[in-house]
Write a protein that holds these residues in place. Structure first.
Motif, mmCIF file in Angstrom:
data_model
loop_
_atom_site.group_PDB
_atom_site.id
_atom_site.type_symbol
_atom_site.label_atom_id
_atom_site.label_comp_id
_atom_site.label_asym_id
_atom_site.label_seq_id
_atom_site.Cartn_x
_atom_site.Cartn_y
_atom_site.Cartn_z
ATOM 1 N N ILE A 258 -0.196 -2.617 3.959
ATOM 2 C CA ILE A 258 0.443 -2.230 2.704
ATOM 3 C C ILE A 258 -0.565 -1.493 1.823
ATOM 4 N N LEU A 259 -0.150 -0.336 1.314
ATOM 5 C CA LEU A 259 -0.969 0.381 0.324
ATOM 6 C C LEU A 259 -0.634 -0.159 -1.069
ATOM 7 N N VAL A 260 -1.643 -0.589 -1.790
ATOM 8 C CA VAL A 260 -1.446 -1.033 -3.167
ATOM 9 C C VAL A 260 -2.199 -0.055 -4.063
ATOM 10 N N THR A 261 -1.471 0.799 -4.756
ATOM 11 C CA THR A 261 -2.135 1.725 -5.684
ATOM 12 C C THR A 261 -2.393 0.982 -6.991
ATOM 13 N N GLY A 262 -3.540 1.242 -7.589
ATOM 14 C CA GLY A 262 -3.885 0.494 -8.808
ATOM 15 C C GLY A 262 -4.162 -0.970 -8.500
ATOM 16 N N GLY A 263 -4.586 -1.242 -7.279
ATOM 17 C CA GLY A 263 -4.742 -2.623 -6.808
ATOM 18 C C GLY A 263 -5.941 -3.352 -7.385
ATOM 19 N N LEU A 264 -6.788 -2.650 -8.148
ATOM 20 C CA LEU A 264 -7.889 -3.351 -8.812
ATOM 21 C C LEU A 264 -7.553 -3.653 -10.273
ATOM 22 N N GLY A 265 -6.380 -3.225 -10.721
ATOM 23 C CA GLY A 265 -5.961 -3.482 -12.097
ATOM 24 C C GLY A 265 -5.427 -4.903 -12.263
ATOM 25 N N PHE A 266 -4.898 -5.160 -13.439
ATOM 26 C CA PHE A 266 -4.459 -6.513 -13.818
ATOM 27 C C PHE A 266 -3.389 -7.055 -12.852
ATOM 28 N N GLN B 55 -2.219 13.367 0.454
ATOM 29 C CA GLN B 55 -1.765 13.811 1.784
ATOM 30 C C GLN B 55 -2.747 13.380 2.864
ATOM 31 N N ASP B 56 -4.023 13.564 2.563
ATOM 32 C CA ASP B 56 -5.068 13.209 3.522
ATOM 33 C C ASP B 56 -5.061 11.698 3.779
ATOM 34 N N PHE B 57 -4.838 10.918 2.720
ATOM 35 C CA PHE B 57 -4.802 9.457 2.877
ATOM 36 C C PHE B 57 -3.715 9.061 3.882
ATOM 37 N N PHE B 58 -2.514 9.627 3.697
ATOM 38 C CA PHE B 58 -1.404 9.240 4.579
ATOM 39 C C PHE B 58 -1.599 9.779 5.998
ATOM 40 N N ALA B 59 -2.297 10.901 6.119
ATOM 41 C CA ALA B 59 -2.584 11.418 7.467
ATOM 42 C C ALA B 59 -3.545 10.469 8.197
ATOM 43 N N ARG B 60 -4.431 9.832 7.435
ATOM 44 C CA ARG B 60 -5.397 8.913 8.040
ATOM 45 C C ARG B 60 -4.819 7.519 8.252
ATOM 46 N N HIS B 61 -3.789 7.167 7.470
ATOM 47 C CA HIS B 61 -3.191 5.820 7.584
ATOM 48 C C HIS B 61 -1.733 5.960 7.995
ATOM 49 N N ARG B 62 -1.508 6.272 9.263
ATOM 50 C CA ARG B 62 -0.127 6.497 9.722
ATOM 51 C C ARG B 62 0.636 5.181 9.848
ATOM 52 N N ASP B 63 -0.092 4.062 9.847
ATOM 53 C CA ASP B 63 0.549 2.769 10.091
ATOM 54 C C ASP B 63 0.861 2.005 8.796
ATOM 55 N N ILE B 64 0.904 2.690 7.660
ATOM 56 C CA ILE B 64 1.276 2.008 6.410
ATOM 57 C C ILE B 64 2.782 1.670 6.456
ATOM 58 N N SER B 65 3.112 0.390 6.238
ATOM 59 C CA SER B 65 4.535 -0.016 6.260
ATOM 60 C C SER B 65 5.168 0.014 4.885
ATOM 61 N N GLY B 66 4.346 -0.143 3.861
ATOM 62 C CA GLY B 66 4.919 -0.188 2.519
ATOM 63 C C GLY B 66 3.897 0.194 1.471
ATOM 64 N N VAL B 67 4.411 0.633 0.328
ATOM 65 C CA VAL B 67 3.547 1.017 -0.788
ATOM 66 C C VAL B 67 4.017 0.265 -2.039
ATOM 67 N N ILE B 68 3.070 -0.388 -2.716
ATOM 68 C CA ILE B 68 3.376 -0.962 -4.032
ATOM 69 C C ILE B 68 2.582 -0.132 -5.037
ATOM 70 N N HIS B 69 3.312 0.516 -5.930
ATOM 71 C CA HIS B 69 2.694 1.546 -6.782
ATOM 72 C C HIS B 69 2.502 1.037 -8.214
ATOM 73 N N PHE B 70 1.285 0.521 -8.475
ATOM 74 C CA PHE B 70 0.943 0.053 -9.820
ATOM 75 C C PHE B 70 0.228 1.130 -10.628
ATOM 76 N N ALA B 71 -0.472 2.040 -9.936
ATOM 77 C CA ALA B 71 -1.371 2.970 -10.644
ATOM 78 C C ALA B 71 -0.603 3.768 -11.687
ATOM 79 N N ALA B 72 -1.055 3.675 -12.921
ATOM 80 C CA ALA B 72 -0.432 4.406 -14.029
ATOM 81 C C ALA B 72 -1.282 4.186 -15.260
ATOM 82 N N SER B 73 -1.033 4.989 -16.272
ATOM 83 C CA SER B 73 -1.618 4.729 -17.591
ATOM 84 C C SER B 73 -0.574 3.948 -18.375
#
Ligand code: NAD
Ligand code: WQD
Length: 343
Positions: free
Chosen positions: A7-15, A70-88
């Motif tokens: 699982i890709l967690v964007t903003g995964g170091l935030g609160f 784009q490069d990230f997803f090309a390198r991680h073809r086996d990502i099953s899910g994304v949880i998108h926290f990254a934002a201001s």
């Protein structure tokens, strides 16, 4: 779980992201965090490791850089899910710098969805907010309450974000998405290994309370004592961040497993109970044994009177409910504040 899902967690170091990474790892998911450290630090990884015994993969990256996404997803073809926290997320700052907010909260979402829409069976969870309801006409607030005109560019990015996801899901039936509308997340992991780290003067109530008690601020200003509520102060639905993190895990499991009628769903994530500012202060004084210095001042522009969730949909469909009391959540926030201030 038989198969270990990545699982890709964007903003995964935030609160909220860091607490969700802990719950994901505890459930056996493999986590890759992407964060640009604009509102967090790499040390959060150590806290996650101490709690779970496992260090998640981390890539420092700014999601506004489309080629890098784009490069990230090309390198991680086996990502099953994304949880998108990254934002201001600072409402006031978004009024001053609307384009920063539209770029960071909208462009990043679009780049992620562009990648996911090209994949079979991709799952996506979006951090939305109860701010989309504004001052709701009826309380508690159900997901069917109308979305009101946003009070700030920040709030608007959440409304537009939800619309972008809905429009995308309607033309990519393979894509499965959930927006979680958080009410007011507070607290920290009970271990006090991770928690909230606001930059500068906190805009939110609970970190302002704990920083005041810790001696970083002189006095809490209670914004408005003349609201039409039981004690005159604003009412919100404060949810322990660990309960909120767990809601992401069950939402993800639903997307990964279930054949739902709709490939896009929206859920409120709150406790279902409203607490006033004075009740939160009372809770803090009770659990900490400290007297809080506060004063009632004018209302803060843009604040609503009262907002708390009807959580029936999440209870029924996700089998999830908030477990922690307000006192437990506040106690965890105070334990964290004392730890980072070395009190
Ligand atoms: P946070 O600031 O602690 O976490 C966000 C993380 O995203 C940070 O670590 C930051 O460095 C990272 N980030 C920001 N822009 C980025 C970019 N362009 N590329 C890569 N990383 C980036 O915030 P939070 O409180 O954990 O909130 C998480 C999400 O939940 C946000 O989308 C926020 O809008 C939403 N939300 C928060 C609340 C709340 O009260 N905290 C309420 C409702 C919704
Ligand atoms: C809570 C209550 C204040 C600070 C904000 C965003 C919202 C969402 C959650 C992201 C209110 C009062 C506060 C203080 C006070 N975030 N208060 N003195 O305003 O409900 O929501 O965070 O999506 O979009 O707007 O949360 O913690 O700022 O305020 O009296 O110093 O505490 O008036 O009644 P809010 P908050």
């Amino acid at each position: 779980m038989t198969e270990k899902k990545k699982i890709l967690v964007t903003g995964g170091l935030g609160f909220i992201g860091s607490h969700t990474v802990v719950e994901l790892q505890n459930e056996g998911f493999e986590v890759v965090i992407v964060d640009n450290l604009s509102n967090s630090s790499e040390e959060v990884l150590d806290g996650i490791t101490r709690i779970t015994g496992k260090t998640p993969c981390f890539e420092k990256m700014d999601l506004r850089e489309k080629e890098k996404v784009q490069d990230f997803f090309a390198r991680h073809r086996d990502i099953s899910g994304v949880i998108h926290f990254a934002a201001s997320k600072a409402v006031g700052e978004s009024v001053e710098k609307p384009l920063l907010y539209y770029e960071n909260n909208i462009n990043t979402l679009v780049y992620l969805l562009q990648e996911l829409s090209a994949r079979e069976g991709a799952c996506f969870i979006f951090s939305s907010s109860c701010t989309v309801y504004g001052q709701a006409d009826e309380l508690p607030i159900t997901e069917n309450a109308p979305v009101k005109k946003a009070e700030s560019p920040y709030g608007n990015t959440k409304q537009i974000g939800e619309e972008i996801i809905a429009d995308t899901c309607s033309v990519y039936p393979e894509l499965k998405a959930i927006s979680l509308r958080y009410f007011n997340p507070i607290g920290a992991h009970p271990s006090a290994e991770i928690g909230e780290l606001p930059l500068g003067v906190p805009q939110n109530l609970v970190p302002f309370i704990t920083q005041t008690a810790a001696g970083l601020r002189d006095q809490l200003s209670v914004f408005g004592g003349d609201y039409p509520t039981a004690d005159g102060t604003g009412v919100r639905d404060y949810i322990h961040v660990v309960d909120l993190a767990k809601a992401h895990v069950v939402a993800l499991q639903r997307l990964l497993q279930a054949e739902n009628a709709s490939n896009y769903e929206v859920f409120n994530v709150g406790t279902g109970t409203g607490s006033s500012v004075l009740e939160v202060i009372g809770s803090f004084e009770r659990v900490s044994g400290e007297k809080l210095n506060y004063r009632i001042v004018d209302r803060r522009p843009g604040d609503v009177t009262a907002a708390y969730a009807d959580t029936s949909r999440a209870n029924t469909e996700l089998g999830w409910e908030a477990r922690s009391t307000l006192d437990e959540a506040i106690a965890s926030a105070w334990k964290w504040e004392k730890k980072i201030r070395k009190i």
